[in-house]
Enzyme design. Structure first.
Site, mmCIF file in Angstrom:
data_model
loop_
_atom_site.group_PDB
_atom_site.id
_atom_site.type_symbol
_atom_site.label_atom_id
_atom_site.label_comp_id
_atom_site.label_asym_id
_atom_site.label_seq_id
_atom_site.Cartn_x
_atom_site.Cartn_y
_atom_site.Cartn_z
ATOM 1 N N PRO A 9 -53.986 94.828 37.528
ATOM 2 C CA PRO A 9 -53.492 95.735 37.694
ATOM 3 C C PRO A 9 -53.388 97.038 37.129
ATOM 4 C CG PRO A 9 -52.225 93.950 37.831
ATOM 5 C CD PRO A 9 -53.175 93.584 37.319
ATOM 6 N N ASN A 10 -53.687 98.146 37.315
ATOM 7 C CA ASN A 10 -52.797 99.149 36.488
ATOM 8 C C ASN A 10 -54.299 99.803 35.491
ATOM 9 O OD1 ASN A 10 -50.135 99.704 38.013
ATOM 10 N ND2 ASN A 10 -49.524 97.387 36.509
ATOM 11 N N ARG A 17 -52.258 105.821 31.397
ATOM 12 C CA ARG A 17 -50.803 105.207 31.751
ATOM 13 C C ARG A 17 -50.603 104.998 29.557
ATOM 14 N NH1 ARG A 17 -51.708 98.516 32.404
ATOM 15 N NH2 ARG A 17 -49.792 99.034 31.503
ATOM 16 N N TYR A 22 -52.699 102.112 24.695
ATOM 17 C CA TYR A 22 -53.734 101.799 25.913
ATOM 18 C C TYR A 22 -54.640 102.411 25.204
ATOM 19 C CZ TYR A 22 -51.483 98.438 28.230
ATOM 20 O OH TYR A 22 -50.534 97.472 28.560
ATOM 21 N N ASN A 73 -59.447 90.629 32.176
ATOM 22 C CA ASN A 73 -58.507 91.245 31.709
ATOM 23 C C ASN A 73 -57.356 91.351 32.866
ATOM 24 O OD1 ASN A 73 -56.242 92.883 31.087
ATOM 25 N ND2 ASN A 73 -56.952 94.509 29.737
ATOM 26 N N ALA A 76 -50.989 92.662 34.136
ATOM 27 C CA ALA A 76 -49.788 91.815 34.351
ATOM 28 C C ALA A 76 -49.706 90.358 34.601
ATOM 29 C CB ALA A 76 -49.007 92.481 35.123
ATOM 30 N N HIS A 79 -49.620 86.918 32.595
ATOM 31 C CA HIS A 79 -48.517 86.338 32.161
ATOM 32 C C HIS A 79 -47.453 85.824 33.146
ATOM 33 C CE1 HIS A 79 -49.113 89.163 28.984
ATOM 34 N NE2 HIS A 79 -49.131 90.485 29.984
ATOM 35 N N ASP A 86 -55.870 78.674 38.736
ATOM 36 C CA ASP A 86 -56.580 78.041 39.202
ATOM 37 C C ASP A 86 -57.896 78.108 39.754
ATOM 38 O OD1 ASP A 86 -54.221 76.202 38.631
ATOM 39 O OD2 ASP A 86 -53.382 76.614 40.781
ATOM 40 N N GLU A 97 -60.960 86.166 28.012
ATOM 41 C CA GLU A 97 -59.795 86.594 28.251
ATOM 42 C C GLU A 97 -59.520 87.913 26.940
ATOM 43 O OE1 GLU A 97 -56.494 84.684 26.706
ATOM 44 O OE2 GLU A 97 -55.113 86.022 28.502
ATOM 45 N N HIS A 99 -57.733 91.415 26.236
ATOM 46 C CA HIS A 99 -56.416 92.331 26.537
ATOM 47 C C HIS A 99 -56.714 93.430 25.017
ATOM 48 C CE1 HIS A 99 -53.355 89.822 28.581
ATOM 49 N NE2 HIS A 99 -54.152 88.866 27.782
ATOM 50 N N ILE A 100 -56.355 94.637 25.853
ATOM 51 C CA ILE A 100 -56.976 96.224 25.176
ATOM 52 C C ILE A 100 -55.373 95.920 23.766
ATOM 53 C CG2 ILE A 100 -56.986 98.433 25.407
ATOM 54 C CD1 ILE A 100 -57.933 97.908 27.675
ATOM 55 N N SER A 101 -54.360 95.735 23.908
ATOM 56 C CA SER A 101 -53.710 95.989 23.295
ATOM 57 C C SER A 101 -53.183 94.379 22.633
ATOM 58 C CB SER A 101 -52.203 96.083 23.438
ATOM 59 O OG SER A 101 -51.525 95.283 24.750
ATOM 60 N N ARG A 106 -46.200 92.521 20.534
ATOM 61 C CA ARG A 106 -45.484 93.395 21.970
ATOM 62 C C ARG A 106 -43.964 92.396 22.288
ATOM 63 N NH1 ARG A 106 -49.117 96.410 25.806
ATOM 64 N NH2 ARG A 106 -47.484 97.222 26.605
ATOM 65 N N ARG A 110 -45.015 89.095 27.196
ATOM 66 C CA ARG A 110 -46.373 89.059 27.376
ATOM 67 C C ARG A 110 -47.458 87.933 26.233
ATOM 68 N NH1 ARG A 110 -46.884 94.309 29.345
ATOM 69 N NH2 ARG A 110 -45.828 95.399 29.288
HETATM 70 C C1 DQA Z 1 -52.567 94.391 28.988
HETATM 71 C C2 DQA Z 1 -51.702 93.690 28.911
HETATM 72 C C3 DQA Z 1 -50.762 93.088 29.572
HETATM 73 O O1 DQA Z 1 -50.256 92.805 28.954
HETATM 74 C C4 DQA Z 1 -50.485 94.237 30.187
HETATM 75 O O2 DQA Z 1 -49.378 94.188 31.659
HETATM 76 C C5 DQA Z 1 -51.233 95.153 30.626
HETATM 77 C C6 DQA Z 1 -52.518 95.184 29.620
HETATM 78 C C7 DQA Z 1 -53.610 94.508 27.660
HETATM 79 O O3 DQA Z 1 -55.296 94.375 28.309
HETATM 80 O O4 DQA Z 1 -53.664 95.039 26.789
HETATM 81 O O5 DQA Z 1 -50.972 95.810 31.603
HETATM 82 O O6 DQA Z 1 -53.372 93.046 29.259
#
Ligand code: DQA
Length: 152
Positions: A9-10, A17, A22, A73, A76, A79, A86, A97, A99-101, A106, A110
């Site tokens: 998501p997002n 965003r 990001y 990725n 959210a 977490h 599963d 896995e 994560h961009i950040s 943080r 997270r």
């Molecule tokens: C994220 C980090 C997550 O905590 C956050 O909810 C995201 C992006 C990242 O790519 O850094 O939406 O997965």
């Protein structure tokens, strides 16, 4: 080798965003980069993005028997989602896995990753390049070696 890249998501709002976290590159930019990196590595890349947890579970199940590796990725849902954990365990496809950040730097919530428990490797805080690094890692560990040329 075929790799499925899943974004949660997002992430479709990348570029809009929180650019301070990001970056300014857009989701469309990321999709172009994925295809370019796939070409360079000689791997076929399919991408999927959804804002819905169940759709992400459905796509992971769809991947069973069809792809050799998953880059995910879960955003959210990383977490919170035992369902995504599963699903990754159920299909047993090697997954990385991303994560961009740098989630470790943080908020404390997270720093918990359910999906990561089913992943072979995690890359965080590398920006978009983390996806490339994940594909390189999967190819190195799970790609088919190129056939050795026969002399003469
Ligand atoms: C994220 C980090 C997550 O905590 C956050 O909810 C995201 C992006 C990242 O790519 O850094 O939406 O997965």
């Amino acid at each position: 080798m075929k790799i499925l890249v899943i974004n949660g998501p997002n992430l479709n709002f990348l570029g809009i965003r929180e650019p301070g976290i990001y970056g300014k590159n857009t989701f469309a930019d990321l999709l172009q980069m994925l295809q370019a990196w796939g070409g360079e590595l000689g791997v076929e890349v399919e991408q999927y993005q959804s804002n819905h947890e169940g759709d992400l579970v459905d796509k992971i199940q769809w991947a069973y028997g069809k792809v050799d590796g998953i880059v995910i990725n879960p955003a959210a849902y990383t977490h919170t989602s035992v369902a995504i954990l599963d699903a990754l365990k159920a299909v047993s496809i090697p997954a990385v896995e991303v994560h961009i950040s740098d989630v470790d730097a943080r908020e404390p919530f997270r720093q918990i990753s359910y999906a990561g428990l089913a992943c072979k490797h995690t890359i965080k805080g590398q920006g978009f390049d983390g996806y490339r690094q994940a594909m390189v890692w999967l190819k190195k560990h799970y790609g088919t070696p190129s056939p050795t040329p026969v002399e003469g």
